[in-house]
Design a protein around this motif. Structure first.
Motif, mmCIF file in Angstrom:
data_model
loop_
_atom_site.group_PDB
_atom_site.id
_atom_site.type_symbol
_atom_site.label_atom_id
_atom_site.label_comp_id
_atom_site.label_asym_id
_atom_site.label_seq_id
_atom_site.Cartn_x
_atom_site.Cartn_y
_atom_site.Cartn_z
ATOM 1 N N GLU A 25 -3.622 36.348 42.178
ATOM 2 C CA GLU A 25 -3.590 37.599 41.434
ATOM 3 C C GLU A 25 -2.270 38.324 41.657
ATOM 4 N N GLN A 26 -1.793 38.318 42.906
ATOM 5 C CA GLN A 26 -0.533 38.983 43.211
ATOM 6 C C GLN A 26 0.613 38.314 42.471
ATOM 7 N N SER A 27 0.558 36.961 42.437
ATOM 8 C CA SER A 27 1.610 36.230 41.731
ATOM 9 C C SER A 27 1.602 36.541 40.246
ATOM 10 N N THR A 28 0.380 36.628 39.676
ATOM 11 C CA THR A 28 0.259 36.941 38.254
ATOM 12 C C THR A 28 0.817 38.314 37.949
ATOM 13 N N ASN A 29 0.460 39.288 38.793
ATOM 14 C CA ASN A 29 0.954 40.646 38.577
ATOM 15 C C ASN A 29 2.470 40.720 38.689
ATOM 16 N N GLU A 30 3.034 39.910 39.608
ATOM 17 C CA GLU A 30 4.470 39.940 39.794
ATOM 18 C C GLU A 30 5.213 39.314 38.622
ATOM 19 N N THR A 31 4.595 38.316 37.976
ATOM 20 C CA THR A 31 5.261 37.609 36.890
ATOM 21 C C THR A 31 4.977 38.233 35.523
ATOM 22 N N LYS A 32 3.963 39.067 35.407
ATOM 23 C CA LYS A 32 3.647 39.681 34.131
ATOM 24 C C LYS A 32 4.729 40.689 33.762
ATOM 25 N N PRO A 33 5.218 40.647 32.538
ATOM 26 C CA PRO A 33 6.280 41.588 32.152
ATOM 27 C C PRO A 33 5.737 43.014 32.095
ATOM 28 N N SER A 34 6.635 43.962 32.168
ATOM 29 C CA SER A 34 6.233 45.348 31.970
ATOM 30 C C SER A 34 5.835 45.540 30.514
ATOM 31 N N PHE A 35 5.124 46.635 30.231
ATOM 32 C CA PHE A 35 4.734 46.914 28.848
ATOM 33 C C PHE A 35 5.971 47.058 27.968
ATOM 34 N N ALA A 36 6.997 47.689 28.506
ATOM 35 C CA ALA A 36 8.237 47.863 27.740
ATOM 36 C C ALA A 36 8.872 46.521 27.403
ATOM 37 N N ASP A 37 8.906 45.612 28.387
ATOM 38 C CA ASP A 37 9.480 44.288 28.131
ATOM 39 C C ASP A 37 8.621 43.501 27.145
ATOM 40 N N TYR A 38 7.301 43.638 27.291
ATOM 41 C CA TYR A 38 6.386 42.932 26.392
ATOM 42 C C TYR A 38 6.594 43.389 24.947
ATOM 43 N N THR A 39 6.672 44.712 24.752
ATOM 44 C CA THR A 39 6.845 45.219 23.388
ATOM 45 C C THR A 39 8.230 44.900 22.840
ATOM 46 N N ALA A 40 9.223 44.813 23.702
ATOM 47 C CA ALA A 40 10.566 44.438 23.242
ATOM 48 C C ALA A 40 10.552 43.016 22.685
ATOM 49 N N THR A 41 9.856 42.118 23.395
ATOM 50 C CA THR A 41 9.730 40.736 22.916
ATOM 51 C C THR A 41 8.935 40.689 21.619
ATOM 52 N N LEU A 42 7.845 41.475 21.575
ATOM 53 C CA LEU A 42 7.015 41.510 20.375
ATOM 54 C C LEU A 42 7.795 42.057 19.182
ATOM 55 N N LYS A 43 8.658 43.010 19.431
ATOM 56 C CA LYS A 43 9.485 43.589 18.366
ATOM 57 C C LYS A 43 10.400 42.529 17.756
ATOM 58 N N GLN A 44 11.033 41.742 18.607
ATOM 59 C CA GLN A 44 11.907 40.677 18.095
ATOM 60 C C GLN A 44 11.100 39.646 17.317
ATOM 61 N N GLU A 45 9.887 39.386 17.782
ATOM 62 C CA GLU A 45 9.017 38.445 17.076
ATOM 63 C C GLU A 45 8.666 38.993 15.696
ATOM 64 N N ALA A 46 8.378 40.288 15.607
ATOM 65 C CA ALA A 46 8.042 40.910 14.323
ATOM 66 C C ALA A 46 9.221 40.828 13.354
ATOM 67 N N LEU A 47 10.402 41.103 13.859
ATOM 68 C CA LEU A 47 11.601 41.019 13.008
ATOM 69 C C LEU A 47 11.832 39.589 12.538
ATOM 70 N N SER A 48 11.583 38.639 13.438
ATOM 71 C CA SER A 48 11.785 37.233 13.063
ATOM 72 C C SER A 48 10.782 36.767 12.018
ATOM 73 N N LYS A 49 9.625 37.449 11.949
ATOM 74 C CA LYS A 49 8.616 37.121 10.946
ATOM 75 C C LYS A 49 8.957 37.728 9.584
ATOM 76 N N GLY A 50 9.982 38.551 9.545
ATOM 77 C CA GLY A 50 10.421 39.103 8.275
ATOM 78 C C GLY A 50 10.017 40.534 8.013
ATOM 79 N N TYR A 51 9.421 41.200 8.992
ATOM 80 C CA TYR A 51 9.077 42.606 8.803
ATOM 81 C C TYR A 51 10.367 43.434 8.785
ATOM 82 N N ALA A 52 10.439 44.373 7.868
ATOM 83 C CA ALA A 52 11.648 45.164 7.688
ATOM 84 C C ALA A 52 11.904 46.058 8.891
ATOM 85 N N ALA A 53 13.178 46.231 9.223
ATOM 86 C CA ALA A 53 13.541 47.095 10.355
ATOM 87 C C ALA A 53 13.072 48.522 10.132
#
Length: 346
Positions: A25-53
């Motif tokens: 559990e400790q290892s999982t918590n340490e490797t899980k990205p922060s919410f900010a990092d997670y949403t940053a990755t998700l944002k790039q994924e959304a843009l790559s899918k063609g959603y307008a900026a």
């Protein structure tokens, strides 16, 4: 009881396994990205899918992590309900009164929509009342934030990410503004409490203004509920079912076997139970007032929401449509009961 068993099991294996689990559990918590990092990755994924900026930027700028949503998702009910304790709370006297008032208030509009989609208006009102208390309680969470919070939490990440992208589609099509896109902690939206995927599949423009607004437009709400039922095979020549009396020593294997199932498996069990009202009559099944079942050429399956010692229902095909909306015997029964109390049932 469940918690007691967990406690006993934990005590039995503490020395052998708990330290390892904690380390994992400790290892999982340490490797899980922060919410900010997670949403940053998700944002790039959304843009790559063609959603307008122009769409993506304000949505992602608005995203907020809600710990209360995660707690609600993980919480397990503490109170054990039966149908007899559930129904009075869900189909209360005040809800019945409000349902009858709303039915009369919107009857001309409801009749037009009911005719168009082939759905009795009383069922539209019943679903409206049970889902959002006639539009009074729709949830106050930003739908995109709720969905991304649940995706980040991880238990059903793929599901909630897909719902999030469908929410982006709804915004892109201009049906609702970002500020007005509110819903429950689980992302269910508007007066009909549709998830974004249900909105995309079933929402309707009931007044022809070019938008599907299930938040504030009553005609859109009613048409969307009716279309959902229509698309699931609703037959307005029939009702939902009825409570019945079983004879002494009845063979309860004739009922739909209980258990949490995927819809396909549940429908297989339905097919095994289903038979004509005439056949149920031969097996000794009666109406609650101990009179014979209606002499109609209708098939029905037998449902025992609380098992062999509980109440019994013969369920008609429309019951299956309601079970697609919410696969809960208690919920479906509450819809049927409320609909029956709005006007005289068929």
């Amino acid at each position: 009881m469940f918690r007691t068993l967990i406690s006993l099991a934990t005590a039995a294996v503490f020395s052998a396994g708990v330290l390892t689990v904690n380390a994992q559990e400790q290892s999982t918590n340490e490797t899980k990205p922060s919410f900010a990092d997670y949403t940053a990755t998700l944002k790039q994924e959304a843009l790559s899918k063609g959603y307008a900026a122009e769409l993506v930027e304000p949505v992602f700028a608005s995203l907020t992590y809600h710990e209360r949503i995660v707690s609600a998702d993980k919480a397990q009910p503490e109170v054990v309900e039966t149908l007899s304790t559930y129904l009075p709370k869900r189909v209360s006297e005040i809800r019945i009164k409000m349902a009858r008032e709303r039915y009369q208030q919107y009857l001309p509009e409801l009749e037009k929509i009911g005719e168009k989609y082939g759905v009795q208006p009383r069922f539209i009102i019943a679903l409206w009342g049970l889902e959002s208390s006639f539009g009074r309680f729709m949830g106050t969470y930003s739908v995109p934030s709720a969905l991304v919070t649940l995706a980040y939490e991880g238990r059903r990440e793929s599901f909630f990410k897909q719902e999030f992208y469908q929410a982006l589609d709804i915004l892109a099509q201009g049906h609702i503004s970002l500020d007005e896109m509110k819903g429950s902690w689980a992302g269910a939206m508007g007066q009909s409490q549709f998830m974004p995927s249900s909105f995309m599949a079933y929402a309707q423009d009931g007044d022809g203004d070019g938008k599907k607004d299930i938040w504030t437009n009553q005609l859109d709400v009613f048409a969307s509920i009716a279309n959902y039922l229509k698309q699931q095979g609703w037959d307005n020549s029939k009702t939902w079912g009825r409570e019945v009396l079983l004879p002494a020593n009845f063979d309860n294997t004739q009922a739909i076997a209980r258990g949490s199932l995927q819809r396909g498996e549940w429908l297989e069990r339905w097919n095994k139970s289903e038979r004509s009202l005439a056949d149920w009559h031969k097996l000794g099944v009666q109406r609650l007032n101990k009179t014979p079942l209606p002499p109609r050429d209708i098939n029905a399956a037998l449902v025992l929401p609380d098992g062999e010692t509980g109440r019994a229902f013969l369920a008609y095909d429309n019951y299956k449509a309601l079970m697609h909306w919410n696969r809960s015997y208690y919920f479906v029964t509450s819809v049927g009961y409320l609909a029956d109390l709005i006007v005289t049932s068929e």
